[in-house]
Design a protein around this motif. Structure first.
Motif, PDB file in Angstrom:
ATOM      1  N   ARG A   1      -8.688  -3.583  18.752  1.00 31.58           N
ATOM      2  CA  ARG A   1      -7.637  -4.485  18.288  1.00 31.58           C
ATOM      3  C   ARG A   1      -6.421  -4.170  19.136  1.00 31.58           C
ATOM      4  O   ARG A   1      -5.568  -3.382  18.748  1.00 31.58           O
ATOM      5  CB  ARG A   1      -7.341  -4.268  16.819  1.00 31.58           C
ATOM      6  N   THR A   2      -6.411  -4.748  20.305  1.00 33.17           N
ATOM      7  CA  THR A   2      -5.344  -4.434  21.264  1.00 33.17           C
ATOM      8  C   THR A   2      -4.674  -5.733  21.694  1.00 33.17           C
ATOM      9  O   THR A   2      -4.959  -6.791  21.140  1.00 33.17           O
ATOM     10  CB  THR A   2      -5.961  -3.749  22.496  1.00 33.17           C
ATOM     11  N   GLU A   3      -3.840  -5.603  22.705  1.00 35.26           N
ATOM     12  CA  GLU A   3      -3.158  -6.809  23.198  1.00 35.26           C
ATOM     13  C   GLU A   3      -4.113  -7.717  23.959  1.00 35.26           C
ATOM     14  O   GLU A   3      -3.868  -8.912  24.095  1.00 35.26           O
ATOM     15  CB  GLU A   3      -1.996  -6.422  24.118  1.00 35.26           C
ATOM     16  N   THR A   4      -5.214  -7.135  24.453  1.00 34.23           N
ATOM     17  CA  THR A   4      -6.124  -7.935  25.280  1.00 34.23           C
ATOM     18  C   THR A   4      -7.464  -8.211  24.591  1.00 34.23           C
ATOM     19  O   THR A   4      -8.280  -8.959  25.117  1.00 34.23           O
ATOM     20  CB  THR A   4      -6.415  -7.212  26.608  1.00 34.23           C
ATOM     21  N   ALA A   5      -7.686  -7.590  23.439  1.00 33.51           N
ATOM     22  CA  ALA A   5      -8.966  -7.807  22.753  1.00 33.51           C
ATOM     23  C   ALA A   5      -8.753  -7.863  21.240  1.00 33.51           C
ATOM     24  O   ALA A   5      -7.756  -7.339  20.724  1.00 33.51           O
ATOM     25  CB  ALA A   5      -9.947  -6.696  23.090  1.00 33.51           C
ATOM     26  N   MET A   6      -9.684  -8.510  20.588  1.00 30.26           N
ATOM     27  CA  MET A   6      -9.596  -8.631  19.130  1.00 30.26           C
ATOM     28  C   MET A   6     -11.004  -8.419  18.554  1.00 30.26           C
ATOM     29  O   MET A   6     -11.931  -9.158  18.896  1.00 30.26           O
ATOM     30  CB  MET A   6      -9.089 -10.031  18.783  1.00 30.26           C
ATOM     31  N   ALA A   7     -11.140  -7.352  17.741  1.00 24.53           N
ATOM     32  CA  ALA A   7     -12.446  -7.073  17.135  1.00 24.53           C
ATOM     33  C   ALA A   7     -12.403  -7.484  15.664  1.00 24.53           C
ATOM     34  O   ALA A   7     -11.421  -7.213  14.966  1.00 24.53           O
ATOM     35  CB  ALA A   7     -12.766  -5.597  17.257  1.00 24.53           C
ATOM     36  N   VAL A   8     -13.440  -8.153  15.222  1.00 23.50           N
ATOM     37  CA  VAL A   8     -13.469  -8.570  13.806  1.00 23.50           C
ATOM     38  C   VAL A   8     -14.841  -8.289  13.206  1.00 23.50           C
ATOM     39  O   VAL A   8     -15.849  -8.230  13.920  1.00 23.50           O
ATOM     40  CB  VAL A   8     -13.151 -10.075  13.640  1.00 23.50           C
ATOM     41  N   PHE A   9     -14.841  -8.078  11.883  1.00 24.84           N
ATOM     42  CA  PHE A   9     -16.088  -8.055  11.134  1.00 24.84           C
ATOM     43  C   PHE A   9     -16.341  -9.500  10.662  1.00 24.84           C
ATOM     44  O   PHE A   9     -15.513 -10.046   9.921  1.00 24.84           O
ATOM     45  CB  PHE A   9     -15.976  -7.149   9.903  1.00 24.84           C
ATOM     46  N   PRO A  10     -17.426 -10.102  11.052  1.00 26.43           N
ATOM     47  CA  PRO A  10     -17.672 -11.482  10.627  1.00 26.43           C
ATOM     48  C   PRO A  10     -17.630 -11.636   9.100  1.00 26.43           C
ATOM     49  O   PRO A  10     -17.136 -12.629   8.579  1.00 26.43           O
ATOM     50  CB  PRO A  10     -19.067 -11.785  11.157  1.00 26.43           C
ATOM     51  N   GLY A  11     -18.139 -10.613   8.402  1.00 24.31           N
ATOM     52  CA  GLY A  11     -18.157 -10.668   6.937  1.00 24.31           C
ATOM     53  C   GLY A  11     -16.758 -10.843   6.373  1.00 24.31           C
ATOM     54  O   GLY A  11     -16.532 -11.638   5.458  1.00 24.31           O
ATOM     55  N   GLU A  12     -15.799 -10.095   6.955  1.00 25.29           N
ATOM     56  CA  GLU A  12     -14.411 -10.177   6.480  1.00 25.29           C
ATOM     57  C   GLU A  12     -13.830 -11.562   6.750  1.00 25.29           C
ATOM     58  O   GLU A  12     -13.143 -12.146   5.904  1.00 25.29           O
ATOM     59  CB  GLU A  12     -13.559  -9.136   7.215  1.00 25.29           C
ATOM     60  N   VAL A  13     -14.106 -12.048   7.951  1.00 27.80           N
ATOM     61  CA  VAL A  13     -13.580 -13.370   8.320  1.00 27.80           C
ATOM     62  C   VAL A  13     -14.166 -14.433   7.396  1.00 27.80           C
ATOM     63  O   VAL A  13     -13.471 -15.334   6.929  1.00 27.80           O
ATOM     64  CB  VAL A  13     -13.907 -13.685   9.806  1.00 27.80           C
ATOM     65  N   LEU A  14     -15.467 -14.272   7.112  1.00 27.84           N
ATOM     66  CA  LEU A  14     -16.126 -15.247   6.225  1.00 27.84           C
ATOM     67  C   LEU A  14     -15.528 -15.197   4.827  1.00 27.84           C
ATOM     68  O   LEU A  14     -15.352 -16.227   4.179  1.00 27.84           O
ATOM     69  CB  LEU A  14     -17.629 -14.974   6.163  1.00 27.84           C
ATOM     70  N   THR A  15     -15.213 -13.971   4.378  1.00 29.73           N
ATOM     71  CA  THR A  15     -14.621 -13.841   3.039  1.00 29.73           C
ATOM     72  C   THR A  15     -13.317 -14.638   2.969  1.00 29.73           C
ATOM     73  O   THR A  15     -13.050 -15.333   1.980  1.00 29.73           O
ATOM     74  CB  THR A  15     -14.350 -12.355   2.727  1.00 29.73           C
TER      75      THR A  15
END
Lengths: 228, 430
Positions: free
Chosen positions: B277-291
Motif C-alpha cells: 500500500r504505497t504511492e505506486t501500488a495498492m494491495a487489497v483483499f477482494p473479500g474486504e472490497v466485496l464486503t
C-alpha cells in the motif's frame, strides 16, 4: 308450533316522518296461516323483518310463544331465527355451485360443525316432497319453479315453528306459482307450522286462514275483523 | 362451510384470478429481490474465493477487483512490472500472476497471465487438453465456444468494443478449463508475453507466433495503443526474452493492470497487503472490497425492497378495493345467509377465509414466480458474465412469504368486519 303476538310495534327510520310500521296489536294463533297484502311501500318487508328478528322494532313487543324477540341481542335473534323460522323469499337465494341437497342443508351447516344425524335423510325426504327427484343436480340448471321448491324444502329442514314467505310466487309463472302455493300450504299444515305469507297473489292469499292489508305501515284491513 | 367457500370461489373465479395475479406479482417482486441479492452475494463471494490479494496501481479498489477478478472490461492504470518481479521473488508469496487485458475474441476477453496461475489457482484443464506452454498457445474457459486445436487472432479492444483483428498474432487452443462458475469461464487465457507482444512491448523475432514487422504496425496503426490499452507502457521499450514464458521475470518489465497474489500464510497476506500500500501500488483483499460492495448492494436492496413493499401495498389496496366492490355486490347473498340463521361470526369467517385462500394462492404463486424469475435472471447473468448465481429458496424466504400472508390475514379482516357489521335486513334490501 308458535303463536305470534305483536303489541304497540313501531318501526321508525330517521329519514321518514311516519313510522314504516305501526301495529298496535296483532295476534296470529299457532298453526294458523296469515296473508299480508298491500301496495308497494306499505311496510310488508318491514313487517317480515320484525317478525323474523332480522330487524329490531323501534318500540313494542314481538312475542313468539311468549318470548319477546325484540328484546334479544342480534346474536340471540340469529340463533332464535335459525331454530324457529323457515324463510322463503321471492328471489330464492339458492347458492350456485352447490347442488339442491347442499342448498337445503346449508343453513344447518352454518349452525352445526357436524351435521346432526337425520338431517341428510330429512333433506332428501323434503326434496322428494317438493318434487325434486335428485338432490344432486346443480341449482343453476333448475327452472325458477324448481328453485322455489328447493327453497321451500330448505325452509322446512329444521322443522320450524313458523314459515315466513315473502312474495313466494311473484317471480314464477302461473303454473309454477300455483304449484308453490299448494306446496306451501300443504307442507305448513303437515309440519304443523304457523304460515305467514306476504303476497299479491290472490290465489295464494285465498288459500290462507286470514288476510290483513297494510297501508302506510298500518293495518287497514283484516279478514278476521270483517268476518266478526 | 368449506364446500360453500369453495363453490363461492369457483363462482367468483374471474375476480379471484385477478386478485391471485395481483398478489402473485407483488409477492414475486419482493421474492425475486431477496433471492437475487443473496445469489449475487454468494456468487461473487465464491468467484472471489480463490483470490487472496490483488495488487494494482493506486485508484479505485472496487474497480481493481471488478476488473481483475470479475473480468469487467474497464481501463486500469498500470502497476510497475518491478512490483510483479519483486512479488515473484518474495518468499512470503506462493505465486504471483499478472493479469493483462486489452483484447478479446468475439466478446470473450483475452487475459494475459502465466501458466503457473492456471495450475495454482484451482483451475483444471479438461481431459486431453493441456496448459499453454508457448507464446502462441491459449487455454479457454468452459463457456468459450471454441475447441482444442482451434486457432484465432485476437481482436483489438476490450470485450464488447472489439473491432479489427491483430493479424500479426494468432493463438492455438491447447486446453479447456473445467467449469468454475466464475467469470473466468468466459475468458481466453494466453501468456502475458503474448499480450505484450501484440501491443509491441519488446518481444524479439524468432519467437513462435511472432510476425515480422510488428514494430512498424505499432508505429502506423490507426488506433492509438498508448491511449487505449491499459498494459501499454508509456516508455515502450521493454525486451521480453524470446522463448521464455512466465517467471523469473526480467528486470525491465512492462507494467501490468493487476497482479493476483497467493500468499503462503494468512499472516503473509496481511504483511503483503501492508507492504504494497504505497504511492505506486495498492494491495487489497477482494473479500474486504466485496464486503464494502455488499453494503452498497444492501442500499440498492433497500431501495428495491422499498419498491417491492410499495408494490405490495398497492396490490393490498387493490385487493381491498376489489373485495369491497365485490362485497357490495354480494350484500344480498350475505343478507340471505344471515336471514337463514348463519351467525355473524360465520359470515365473518366466510369472507375472511375466502380472501385468505385467494391471497394465499397468490403468495404461493408469487413464491414460484419470484423463484423462476430469479432463476431466469441468474441464467441470463451467467450467460453474460460467466458467474453462476446460486439461486436458492431458503427458510427465510418462506418466513417472508409467511409474513406477507400474516399481513394479508390482517388486511382480510377489513372486508370481513364490513360483512360482519352489515344488518341482514339492510343487506337483503340490496
Amino acid at each position: 308450533m308458535l303463536d305470534l303476538e305483536m303489541e304497540n310495534v313501531a318501526v321508525r327510520y330517521p329519514d321518514l316522518p311516519q313510522p314504516a310500521l305501526d301495529l298496535p296489536r296483532l295476534l296470529v294463533p299457532a298453526g294458523s296461516s296469515l296473508a299480508v297484502t298491500g301496495p308497494s311501500g306499505a311496510g310488508k318487508s318491514t313487517f317480515i323483518n320484525v317478525i323474523t328478528g332480522l330487524e329490531r322494532p323501534s318500540a313494542g313487543a314481538v312475542r313468539w310463544k311468549g318470548q319477546d324477540i325484540a328484546r334479544l341481542s342480534e346474536a340471540a335473534r340469529d340463533r332464535w331465527r335459525a331454530r324457529n323460522v323457515g324463510l322463503v323469499m321471492q328471489e330464492f337465494h339458492l347458492f350456485p355451485g352447490l347442488d339442491a341437497m347442499e342448498n337445503v342443508l346449508l343453513p344447518a351447516r352454518f349452525r352445526h360443525p357436524r351435521l346432526p344425524a337425520g338431517f341428510r335423510d330429512r333433506a332428501a325426504h323434503l326434496l322428494a316432497q317438493v318434487g325434486i327427484g335428485t338432490g344432486r343436480r346443480g341449482v343453476e340448471t333448475f327452472s325458477r319453479g324448481e328453485m322455489q321448491r328447493v327453497a321451500i324444502a330448505r325452509a322446512l329442514l329444521a322443522r320450524p315453528g313458523v314459515i315466513v314467505a315473502d312474495e313466494p310466487t311473484a317471480s314464477l309463472d302461473g303454473e309454477s306459482g300455483a304449484a308453490v302455493c299448494a306446496l306451501l300450504t300443504a307442507l305448513a299444515g303437515t309440519e304443523g307450522a304457523t304460515l305467514i305469507v306476504v303476497t299479491h297473489d290472490t290465489a295464494l292469499s285465498g288459500r290462507l286462514d286470514r288476510r290483513i292489508v297494510l297501508t302506510g305501515g298500518r293495518c287497514t284491513g283484516d279478514s278476521a275483523m270483517e268476518a266478526a | 362451510m368449506i364446500r360453500f367457500i369453495l363453490a363461492d370461489l369457483q363462482r367468483l373465479q374471474a375476480g379471484a384470478m385477478i386478485v391471485v395475479l395481483l398478489v402473485a406479482f407483488a409477492t414475486a417482486l419482493g421474492m425475486a429481490v431477496r433471492i437475487e441479492e443473496r445469489a449475487l452475494r454468494l456468487g461473487s463471494a465464491r468467484a472471489a474465493d480463490r483470490f487472496d490479494v490483488v495488487i494494482g496501481a493506486p485508484g479505485s479498489e472496487t474497480q481493481l477487483v471488478l476488473s481483475s477478478i470479475f473480468l469487467q472490461p474497464s481501463p486500469l492504470a498500470l502497476v510497475s512490472g518491478d512490483v510483479l518481479k519483486q512479488l515473484s521473488e518474495d518468499p512470503r508469496v506462493d505465486h504471483a500472476a499478472p493479469v493483462g487485458f486489452g483484447d478479446s475474441y468475439h466478446g470473450y476477453p483475452i487475459i494475459g497471465t502465466t501458466a503457473e496461475f492456471i495450475e495454482k489457482s484451482g483451475f483444471r484443464i479438461e481431459g486431453e487438453g493441456r496448459n499453454f506452454s508457448a507464446l502462441s498457445e491459449a487455454v479457454v474457459g468452459a463457456r468459450v465456444p471454441m475447441a482444442v486445436g482451434d486457432e484465432f487472432s485476437p481482436q483489438h479492444g476490450l470485450a464488447g468494443q472489439a473491432a479489427e483483428e491483430h493479424h500479426e498474432m494468432s493463438y492455438r487452443i491447447t486446453g479447456r478449463m473445467e467449469p468454475s462458475a466464475t467469470p473466468w469461464d468466459r475468458a481466453i487465457l494466453v501468456p502475458i508475453e503474448g499480450v505484450w507482444h501484440v501491443h509491441g512491448l519488446g518481444l524479439g523475432p524468432g519467437e513462435e507466433g511472432y510476425h515480422d514487422g510488428h514494430d512498424q504496425h505499432h508505429e502506423h496503426d490507426d488506433h492509438d495503443h498508448d491511449e487505449e490499452h491499459d498494459h501499454d507502457d508509456e516508455h515502450g521499450e521493454h525486451h521480453i526474452e524470446a522463448g521464455h514464458l512466465g517467471p523469473p521475470w526480467p528486470s525491465d518489465m512492462p507494467g501490468v493492470p493487476a497482479i493476483l497474489v497467493k500468499p503462503r500464510t494468512i499472516a503473509n497476506a496481511y504483511q503483503i497487503r501492508g507492504d504494497y500500500r504505497t504511492e505506486t501500488a495498492m494491495a487489497v483483499f477482494p473479500g474486504e472490497v466485496l464486503t464494502r460492495l455488499y453494503a452498497t448492494l444492501g442500499d440498492a436492496r433497500l431501495v428495491l425492497t422499498a419498491i417491492a413493499i410499495g408494490t405490495q401495498m398497492l396490490a393490498g389496496t387493490a385487493v381491498i378495493l376489489v373485495t369491497m366492490a365485490h362485497l357490495s355486490q354480494r350484500r344480498r347473498q350475505i343478507g340471505a345467509l344471515r336471514a337463514f340463521g348463519a351467525p355473524r361470526l360465520a359470515v365473518f369467517a366466510v369472507v375472511w377465509s375466502e380472501l385468505l385462500i385467494v391471497i394465499g394462492l397468490g403468495v404461493a404463486a408469487g413464491i414460484g414466480l419470484g423463484y423462476a424469475g430469479a432463476k431466469a435472471l441468474a441464467i441470463l447473468f451467467a450467460r453474460q458474465s460467466g458467474m453462476a448465481l446460486p439461486v436458492t429458496l431458503e427458510m427465510s424466504d418462506l418466513a417472508f412469504a409467511g409474513m406477507l400472508l400474516a399481513v394479508a390475514a390482517l388486511i382480510a379482516v377489513v372486508p370481513a368486519i364490513y360483512a360482519y357489521r352489515q344488518s341482514p335486513a339492510a343487506a337483503l334490501r340490496g
